[in-house]
Design a protein around this motif. Sequence first.
Motif, PDB file in Angstrom:
ATOM      1  N   LEU A  87     -53.660  69.535 -22.947  1.00 61.79           N
ATOM      2  CA  LEU A  87     -54.335  68.280 -23.300  1.00 61.79           C
ATOM      3  C   LEU A  87     -55.326  68.519 -24.444  1.00 61.79           C
ATOM      4  N   GLU A 141     -54.111  73.583 -27.791  1.00 64.56           N
ATOM      5  CA  GLU A 141     -54.810  72.301 -27.662  1.00 64.56           C
ATOM      6  C   GLU A 141     -55.831  72.165 -28.793  1.00 64.56           C
ATOM      7  N   MET A 179     -56.167  59.978 -16.902  1.00 63.17           N
ATOM      8  CA  MET A 179     -54.956  60.809 -16.939  1.00 63.17           C
ATOM      9  C   MET A 179     -53.735  60.050 -16.429  1.00 63.17           C
ATOM     10  N   LEU A 199     -51.061  69.615 -18.280  1.00 63.17           N
ATOM     11  CA  LEU A 199     -50.659  68.261 -18.661  1.00 63.17           C
ATOM     12  C   LEU A 199     -49.349  67.891 -17.957  1.00 63.17           C
TER      13      LEU A 199
END
Lengths: 410, 412
Positions: B45, B72, B161, B212
Motif C-alpha cells: 500500500l 511502496e 481499506m 494489500l
Amino acid sequence: MGLLRFKPIPSGRMGTLWTLSTIKNAALVEFGCMGHMLYSGVTLKHGGVNDLCRLYSTHIDETDIALGGTERLEHTVANIIKNDSPKVIFFLPSAVPEVIGTDLRALCDELQQEHPEVMMIPFGHGGFNVNQHDGVKNALLTLVKNIPAEVGKTPEPTFNIIGSCADLFRFQADAAETIRAVEGAFGIKPLCVLTSGTCIEDIERMGGAHVNLVIRREGEAAAKYLQRKYGTPYILHRPYGIDGTAEWLEEIERVLGSAFDRAFVEKERGIARSMLEPVMPRFRHMSRSHMEEVTLHLGAHADIVEGILSFGCREMGFNKGVCWCDSPDMGTDELPYYSEEKWIPAVEGLKDGLFMSSGEILEWAGRSLSMQISYPDRSWHLHPFEPPFMGFRGAVNLVNLWINCNIERW
Amino acid sequence: MFDHLKRLSAVKSGSGIKFLSPAVFPGNHCPMRIASVIVEDIRGLSSLLVGTPECATHSRLFSPLPEGRNGELHWLYVIDSNEVVFGCREGVADALRKMDRAGAEAILIIGTCIPELIGEDMEGLIHEIQPELKAQVTFVMLGQFKNVSYPPGSWKTMEAMASLMDRCETDSRRINVLGRSPFEEHIPEPAVTGYLESKELKLRYLAPGASLDDFRQAPDAALNVVLSPFAQPLAVRMEREFGVPFIALHDKYAPSDIDRAYGDIARAAGYEPDGRFDEEKRQAENIQAKAEERLKGMSFVFSQRIDMPVPLAAYLTEIGMVPLLLHIEEYYSADSAHTRKIKDAGYDPPVCRITNIAEDEKLIKELNPDICMGYFLKTDMKYVPDMYDFYGQTGYGRTVNILKRILEVTGE
C-alpha cells in the motif's frame, strides 16, 4: 510546494516556534490543532530542547471554526498565567486560524488589557507562502522590538549573539564555542544568546551590549534594529576554520575598538593545528593527487555551507563540489538553492569526495550520519556538549569527520 | 471545576468530549500520526499525505522513508498559498498520476486539516481520476479539528481499506481476524484464534502488518472476528458492502458476554463448542465474584491510555463500582449500548479529555476517587497503571488479569 518525497522546507510558523522554544521564563501558545504542538515538542526534544519555553496549544474544533470561537485562547491564557506565571506569552500563528482569518493580533491586544502584568507578543508570518527562514527572521526581529528594556551600555564591554536557534543542527555546541572564543579573546561576557540558552531577563538586557554578533543572516534585521535603537554595532559572520575564526575575532576587535588577547588566539591556533597535524600529510597528498577525494559536497543552510566551504577550500586546500543551500530566498549563482528535484539527481551522481548534508539526505543516500550538518533527521541529540562545527574546536571536529570519511571510502 | 464537562449519556461522538482543563500540554496525538504508521505497515500500500509543511514534516516522524521495502511509495503533497484559496485538486491529481507511473499498486490519500477545512472533494477527485490509473485509490480525511485524537486515524484508515477490497465468493472455512497483525509479537495471542485454527478454519489477520492482497481478498471470509475497536468500523462496512457478518470480542469483559460471543462464533463457523474454554470461564467467574464482593461501592476515575473506556466502565459498574470521571479518547458508535448499561445502573459520569496530565492530576485528586486507572505522571492516588497492556487481548484471560490488577492495587 506540491509533490515531494522528502520533508518540505518548514513553514514560517515552524521557524517561529523553533526560534522561541528555547526562551526560558516565557510561555508560547498556539491557537490551533494540538497535534502540531505535540509533534513540534517531540522534534524539539529530539534536538535537545526540553522544558525551556513552556509550549501550549489551545486545540480548535469545528464549532470554533464555524462560529469564530476564541474562548479556548482566553481560557488557556488565564490557565497559563495562573499555573506558570510567565513574564511573557508568545502567540504563535497556526495553519487553521490563518485560513479562517483569525485576527491573532487583535485577540492578543484584548488579552493584554485583561492581563496587564504579563507581556503578550503576537507573532506574524503565519501565511502559506512564508518559509522557515522568514519565520526565524521575523521572530528574532519581533523579540528585539518588544522585549529589550531601555538600558545604558554596560560599564565593561559585553556582547550578544543573535541567531543561535533550534532549527540549526548543533546550535548549542556552536553557540558555546562562539562564546568561548570571544570570552577568551576579549575577556568579555555575553548578555544574551538569542535564542539558545536565553531567558526573558537576558533579552531585556540586550540593549546594554557593545557589539552584536550575528551568526546567521536571518538575524541581521534584528541587529539593524538594535543598531538604530541602541547604537550597537553588529558583525554578520558565521566563523568556521582556524584562520576564519581568527579573522572574525579581528573584525570584532575593529568594531569594539579594543585589542584581543593575542596569546589566547595564538594558543588556540596552535592547539588546533597540532591536533590536525597527523592527518595533514594525507590531505596534502590527496589535494595533489586525488583531488576528487577532497572535494566538498555540501547541502544545508547558506551560511553553514559558505562557512564550511571557506574553511575547506581556503585552509585545507579542498575543492568545491556540488554545493547548495536549503532556502529559495538565499540562493545565488555561487550557491544555488536546490529543491529535492535538483538535489536527488545531484546526490545520486556523487561518487567521490566528502559529502555533508542533513540526516535525512545522508540516510537516504546511504552515507554516514556522522557527516550531518543540518536538519531534518530522525536521530536524537540529547547531548548539548557535542563537538561544534564553528570556531577553533569546530575546525578540529570537521577535519576529524573528513579524515574518517576519507578512510571509510578508501 | 467539572461543570463544563458533558455527562456520558450526552455524548454521541468523539467531538462532544470536552477538555478537562484548557491549556493543552502536550496534548493528544493527531489522527494523521496513526494513519501514517498504518500505511507504512501494510505491504503493497502506498500513500499520499496532503497537507501543510507541518503535517508533511511530522508525518516523517512515523513514516520516515519515502519508499517502502516492497516498492511502496509514501509521498507528500504540500499545499501552497494559492491552493488554500483555489483548492489542490489539480495538483493532487497530477501527484496521483506520477505515483501511478512510478509503480504504486494502491494509494491511500491522507487528507489533513487544511484540505478538510477548504472542503477538498477527494471522493469526487478519485471518481474522476480512477479510470486513468492502474493503481487503486482510496482516501481518508483526518482534519484534527474534526477528529480530536488518534483513534479516528486508526479506525477511519482501516475502514477506508474496504474501498480496495474485491468482491469474491465466500469460503466457508475462512475467518478474518480484524485488529491483529499476522506477525504480532508484543500482544499475546488470544486463546480464541489458536482454538479456531485447531478447528481447521483458515484465519486471515487484517491489521497493520497484513498485505494489500490480504485486504483485497478479505470479502471471501464467512465471518469477521473483531479484536480491536479500531477494526470494528471496517467490520461494519464489510458486513454492509460484502455481506460478511462479524462478531466483536474486544468489548466483552463479563464472562457471560464472552461465553455468548464464543457460542456465536461456533455457530457462525459451523462447529460444536467442546468445553475448551470452560476452565478459563470458571476462573473468570471466580475472580469476578471476588471483585464484586471487594470492590463494590469503590469509586474510580479513568485517565489516558485505556483503549475501551466505555465498555470497561460499563463492566466495572456492573460489578458494583462507581464511575466518577472517564477520560475518553474516542466515542465509538458501539459505545452507546455500554453507555445505556451505565445509565441503567444509576450512573452518568462526566467525561473528558485529559490533555495536560500534570495539571489534570490535581483536579482529579479533588474528586477523591478510591482508585484511578490509566496513565498518570506522578500521583499519590491509588492507581492501576499500564492499562494499555490489555490492548488487543480478549476473552476470559483479559478479564481475569484486569480484575487481578485492580484487586492488587486496592490491596484487597
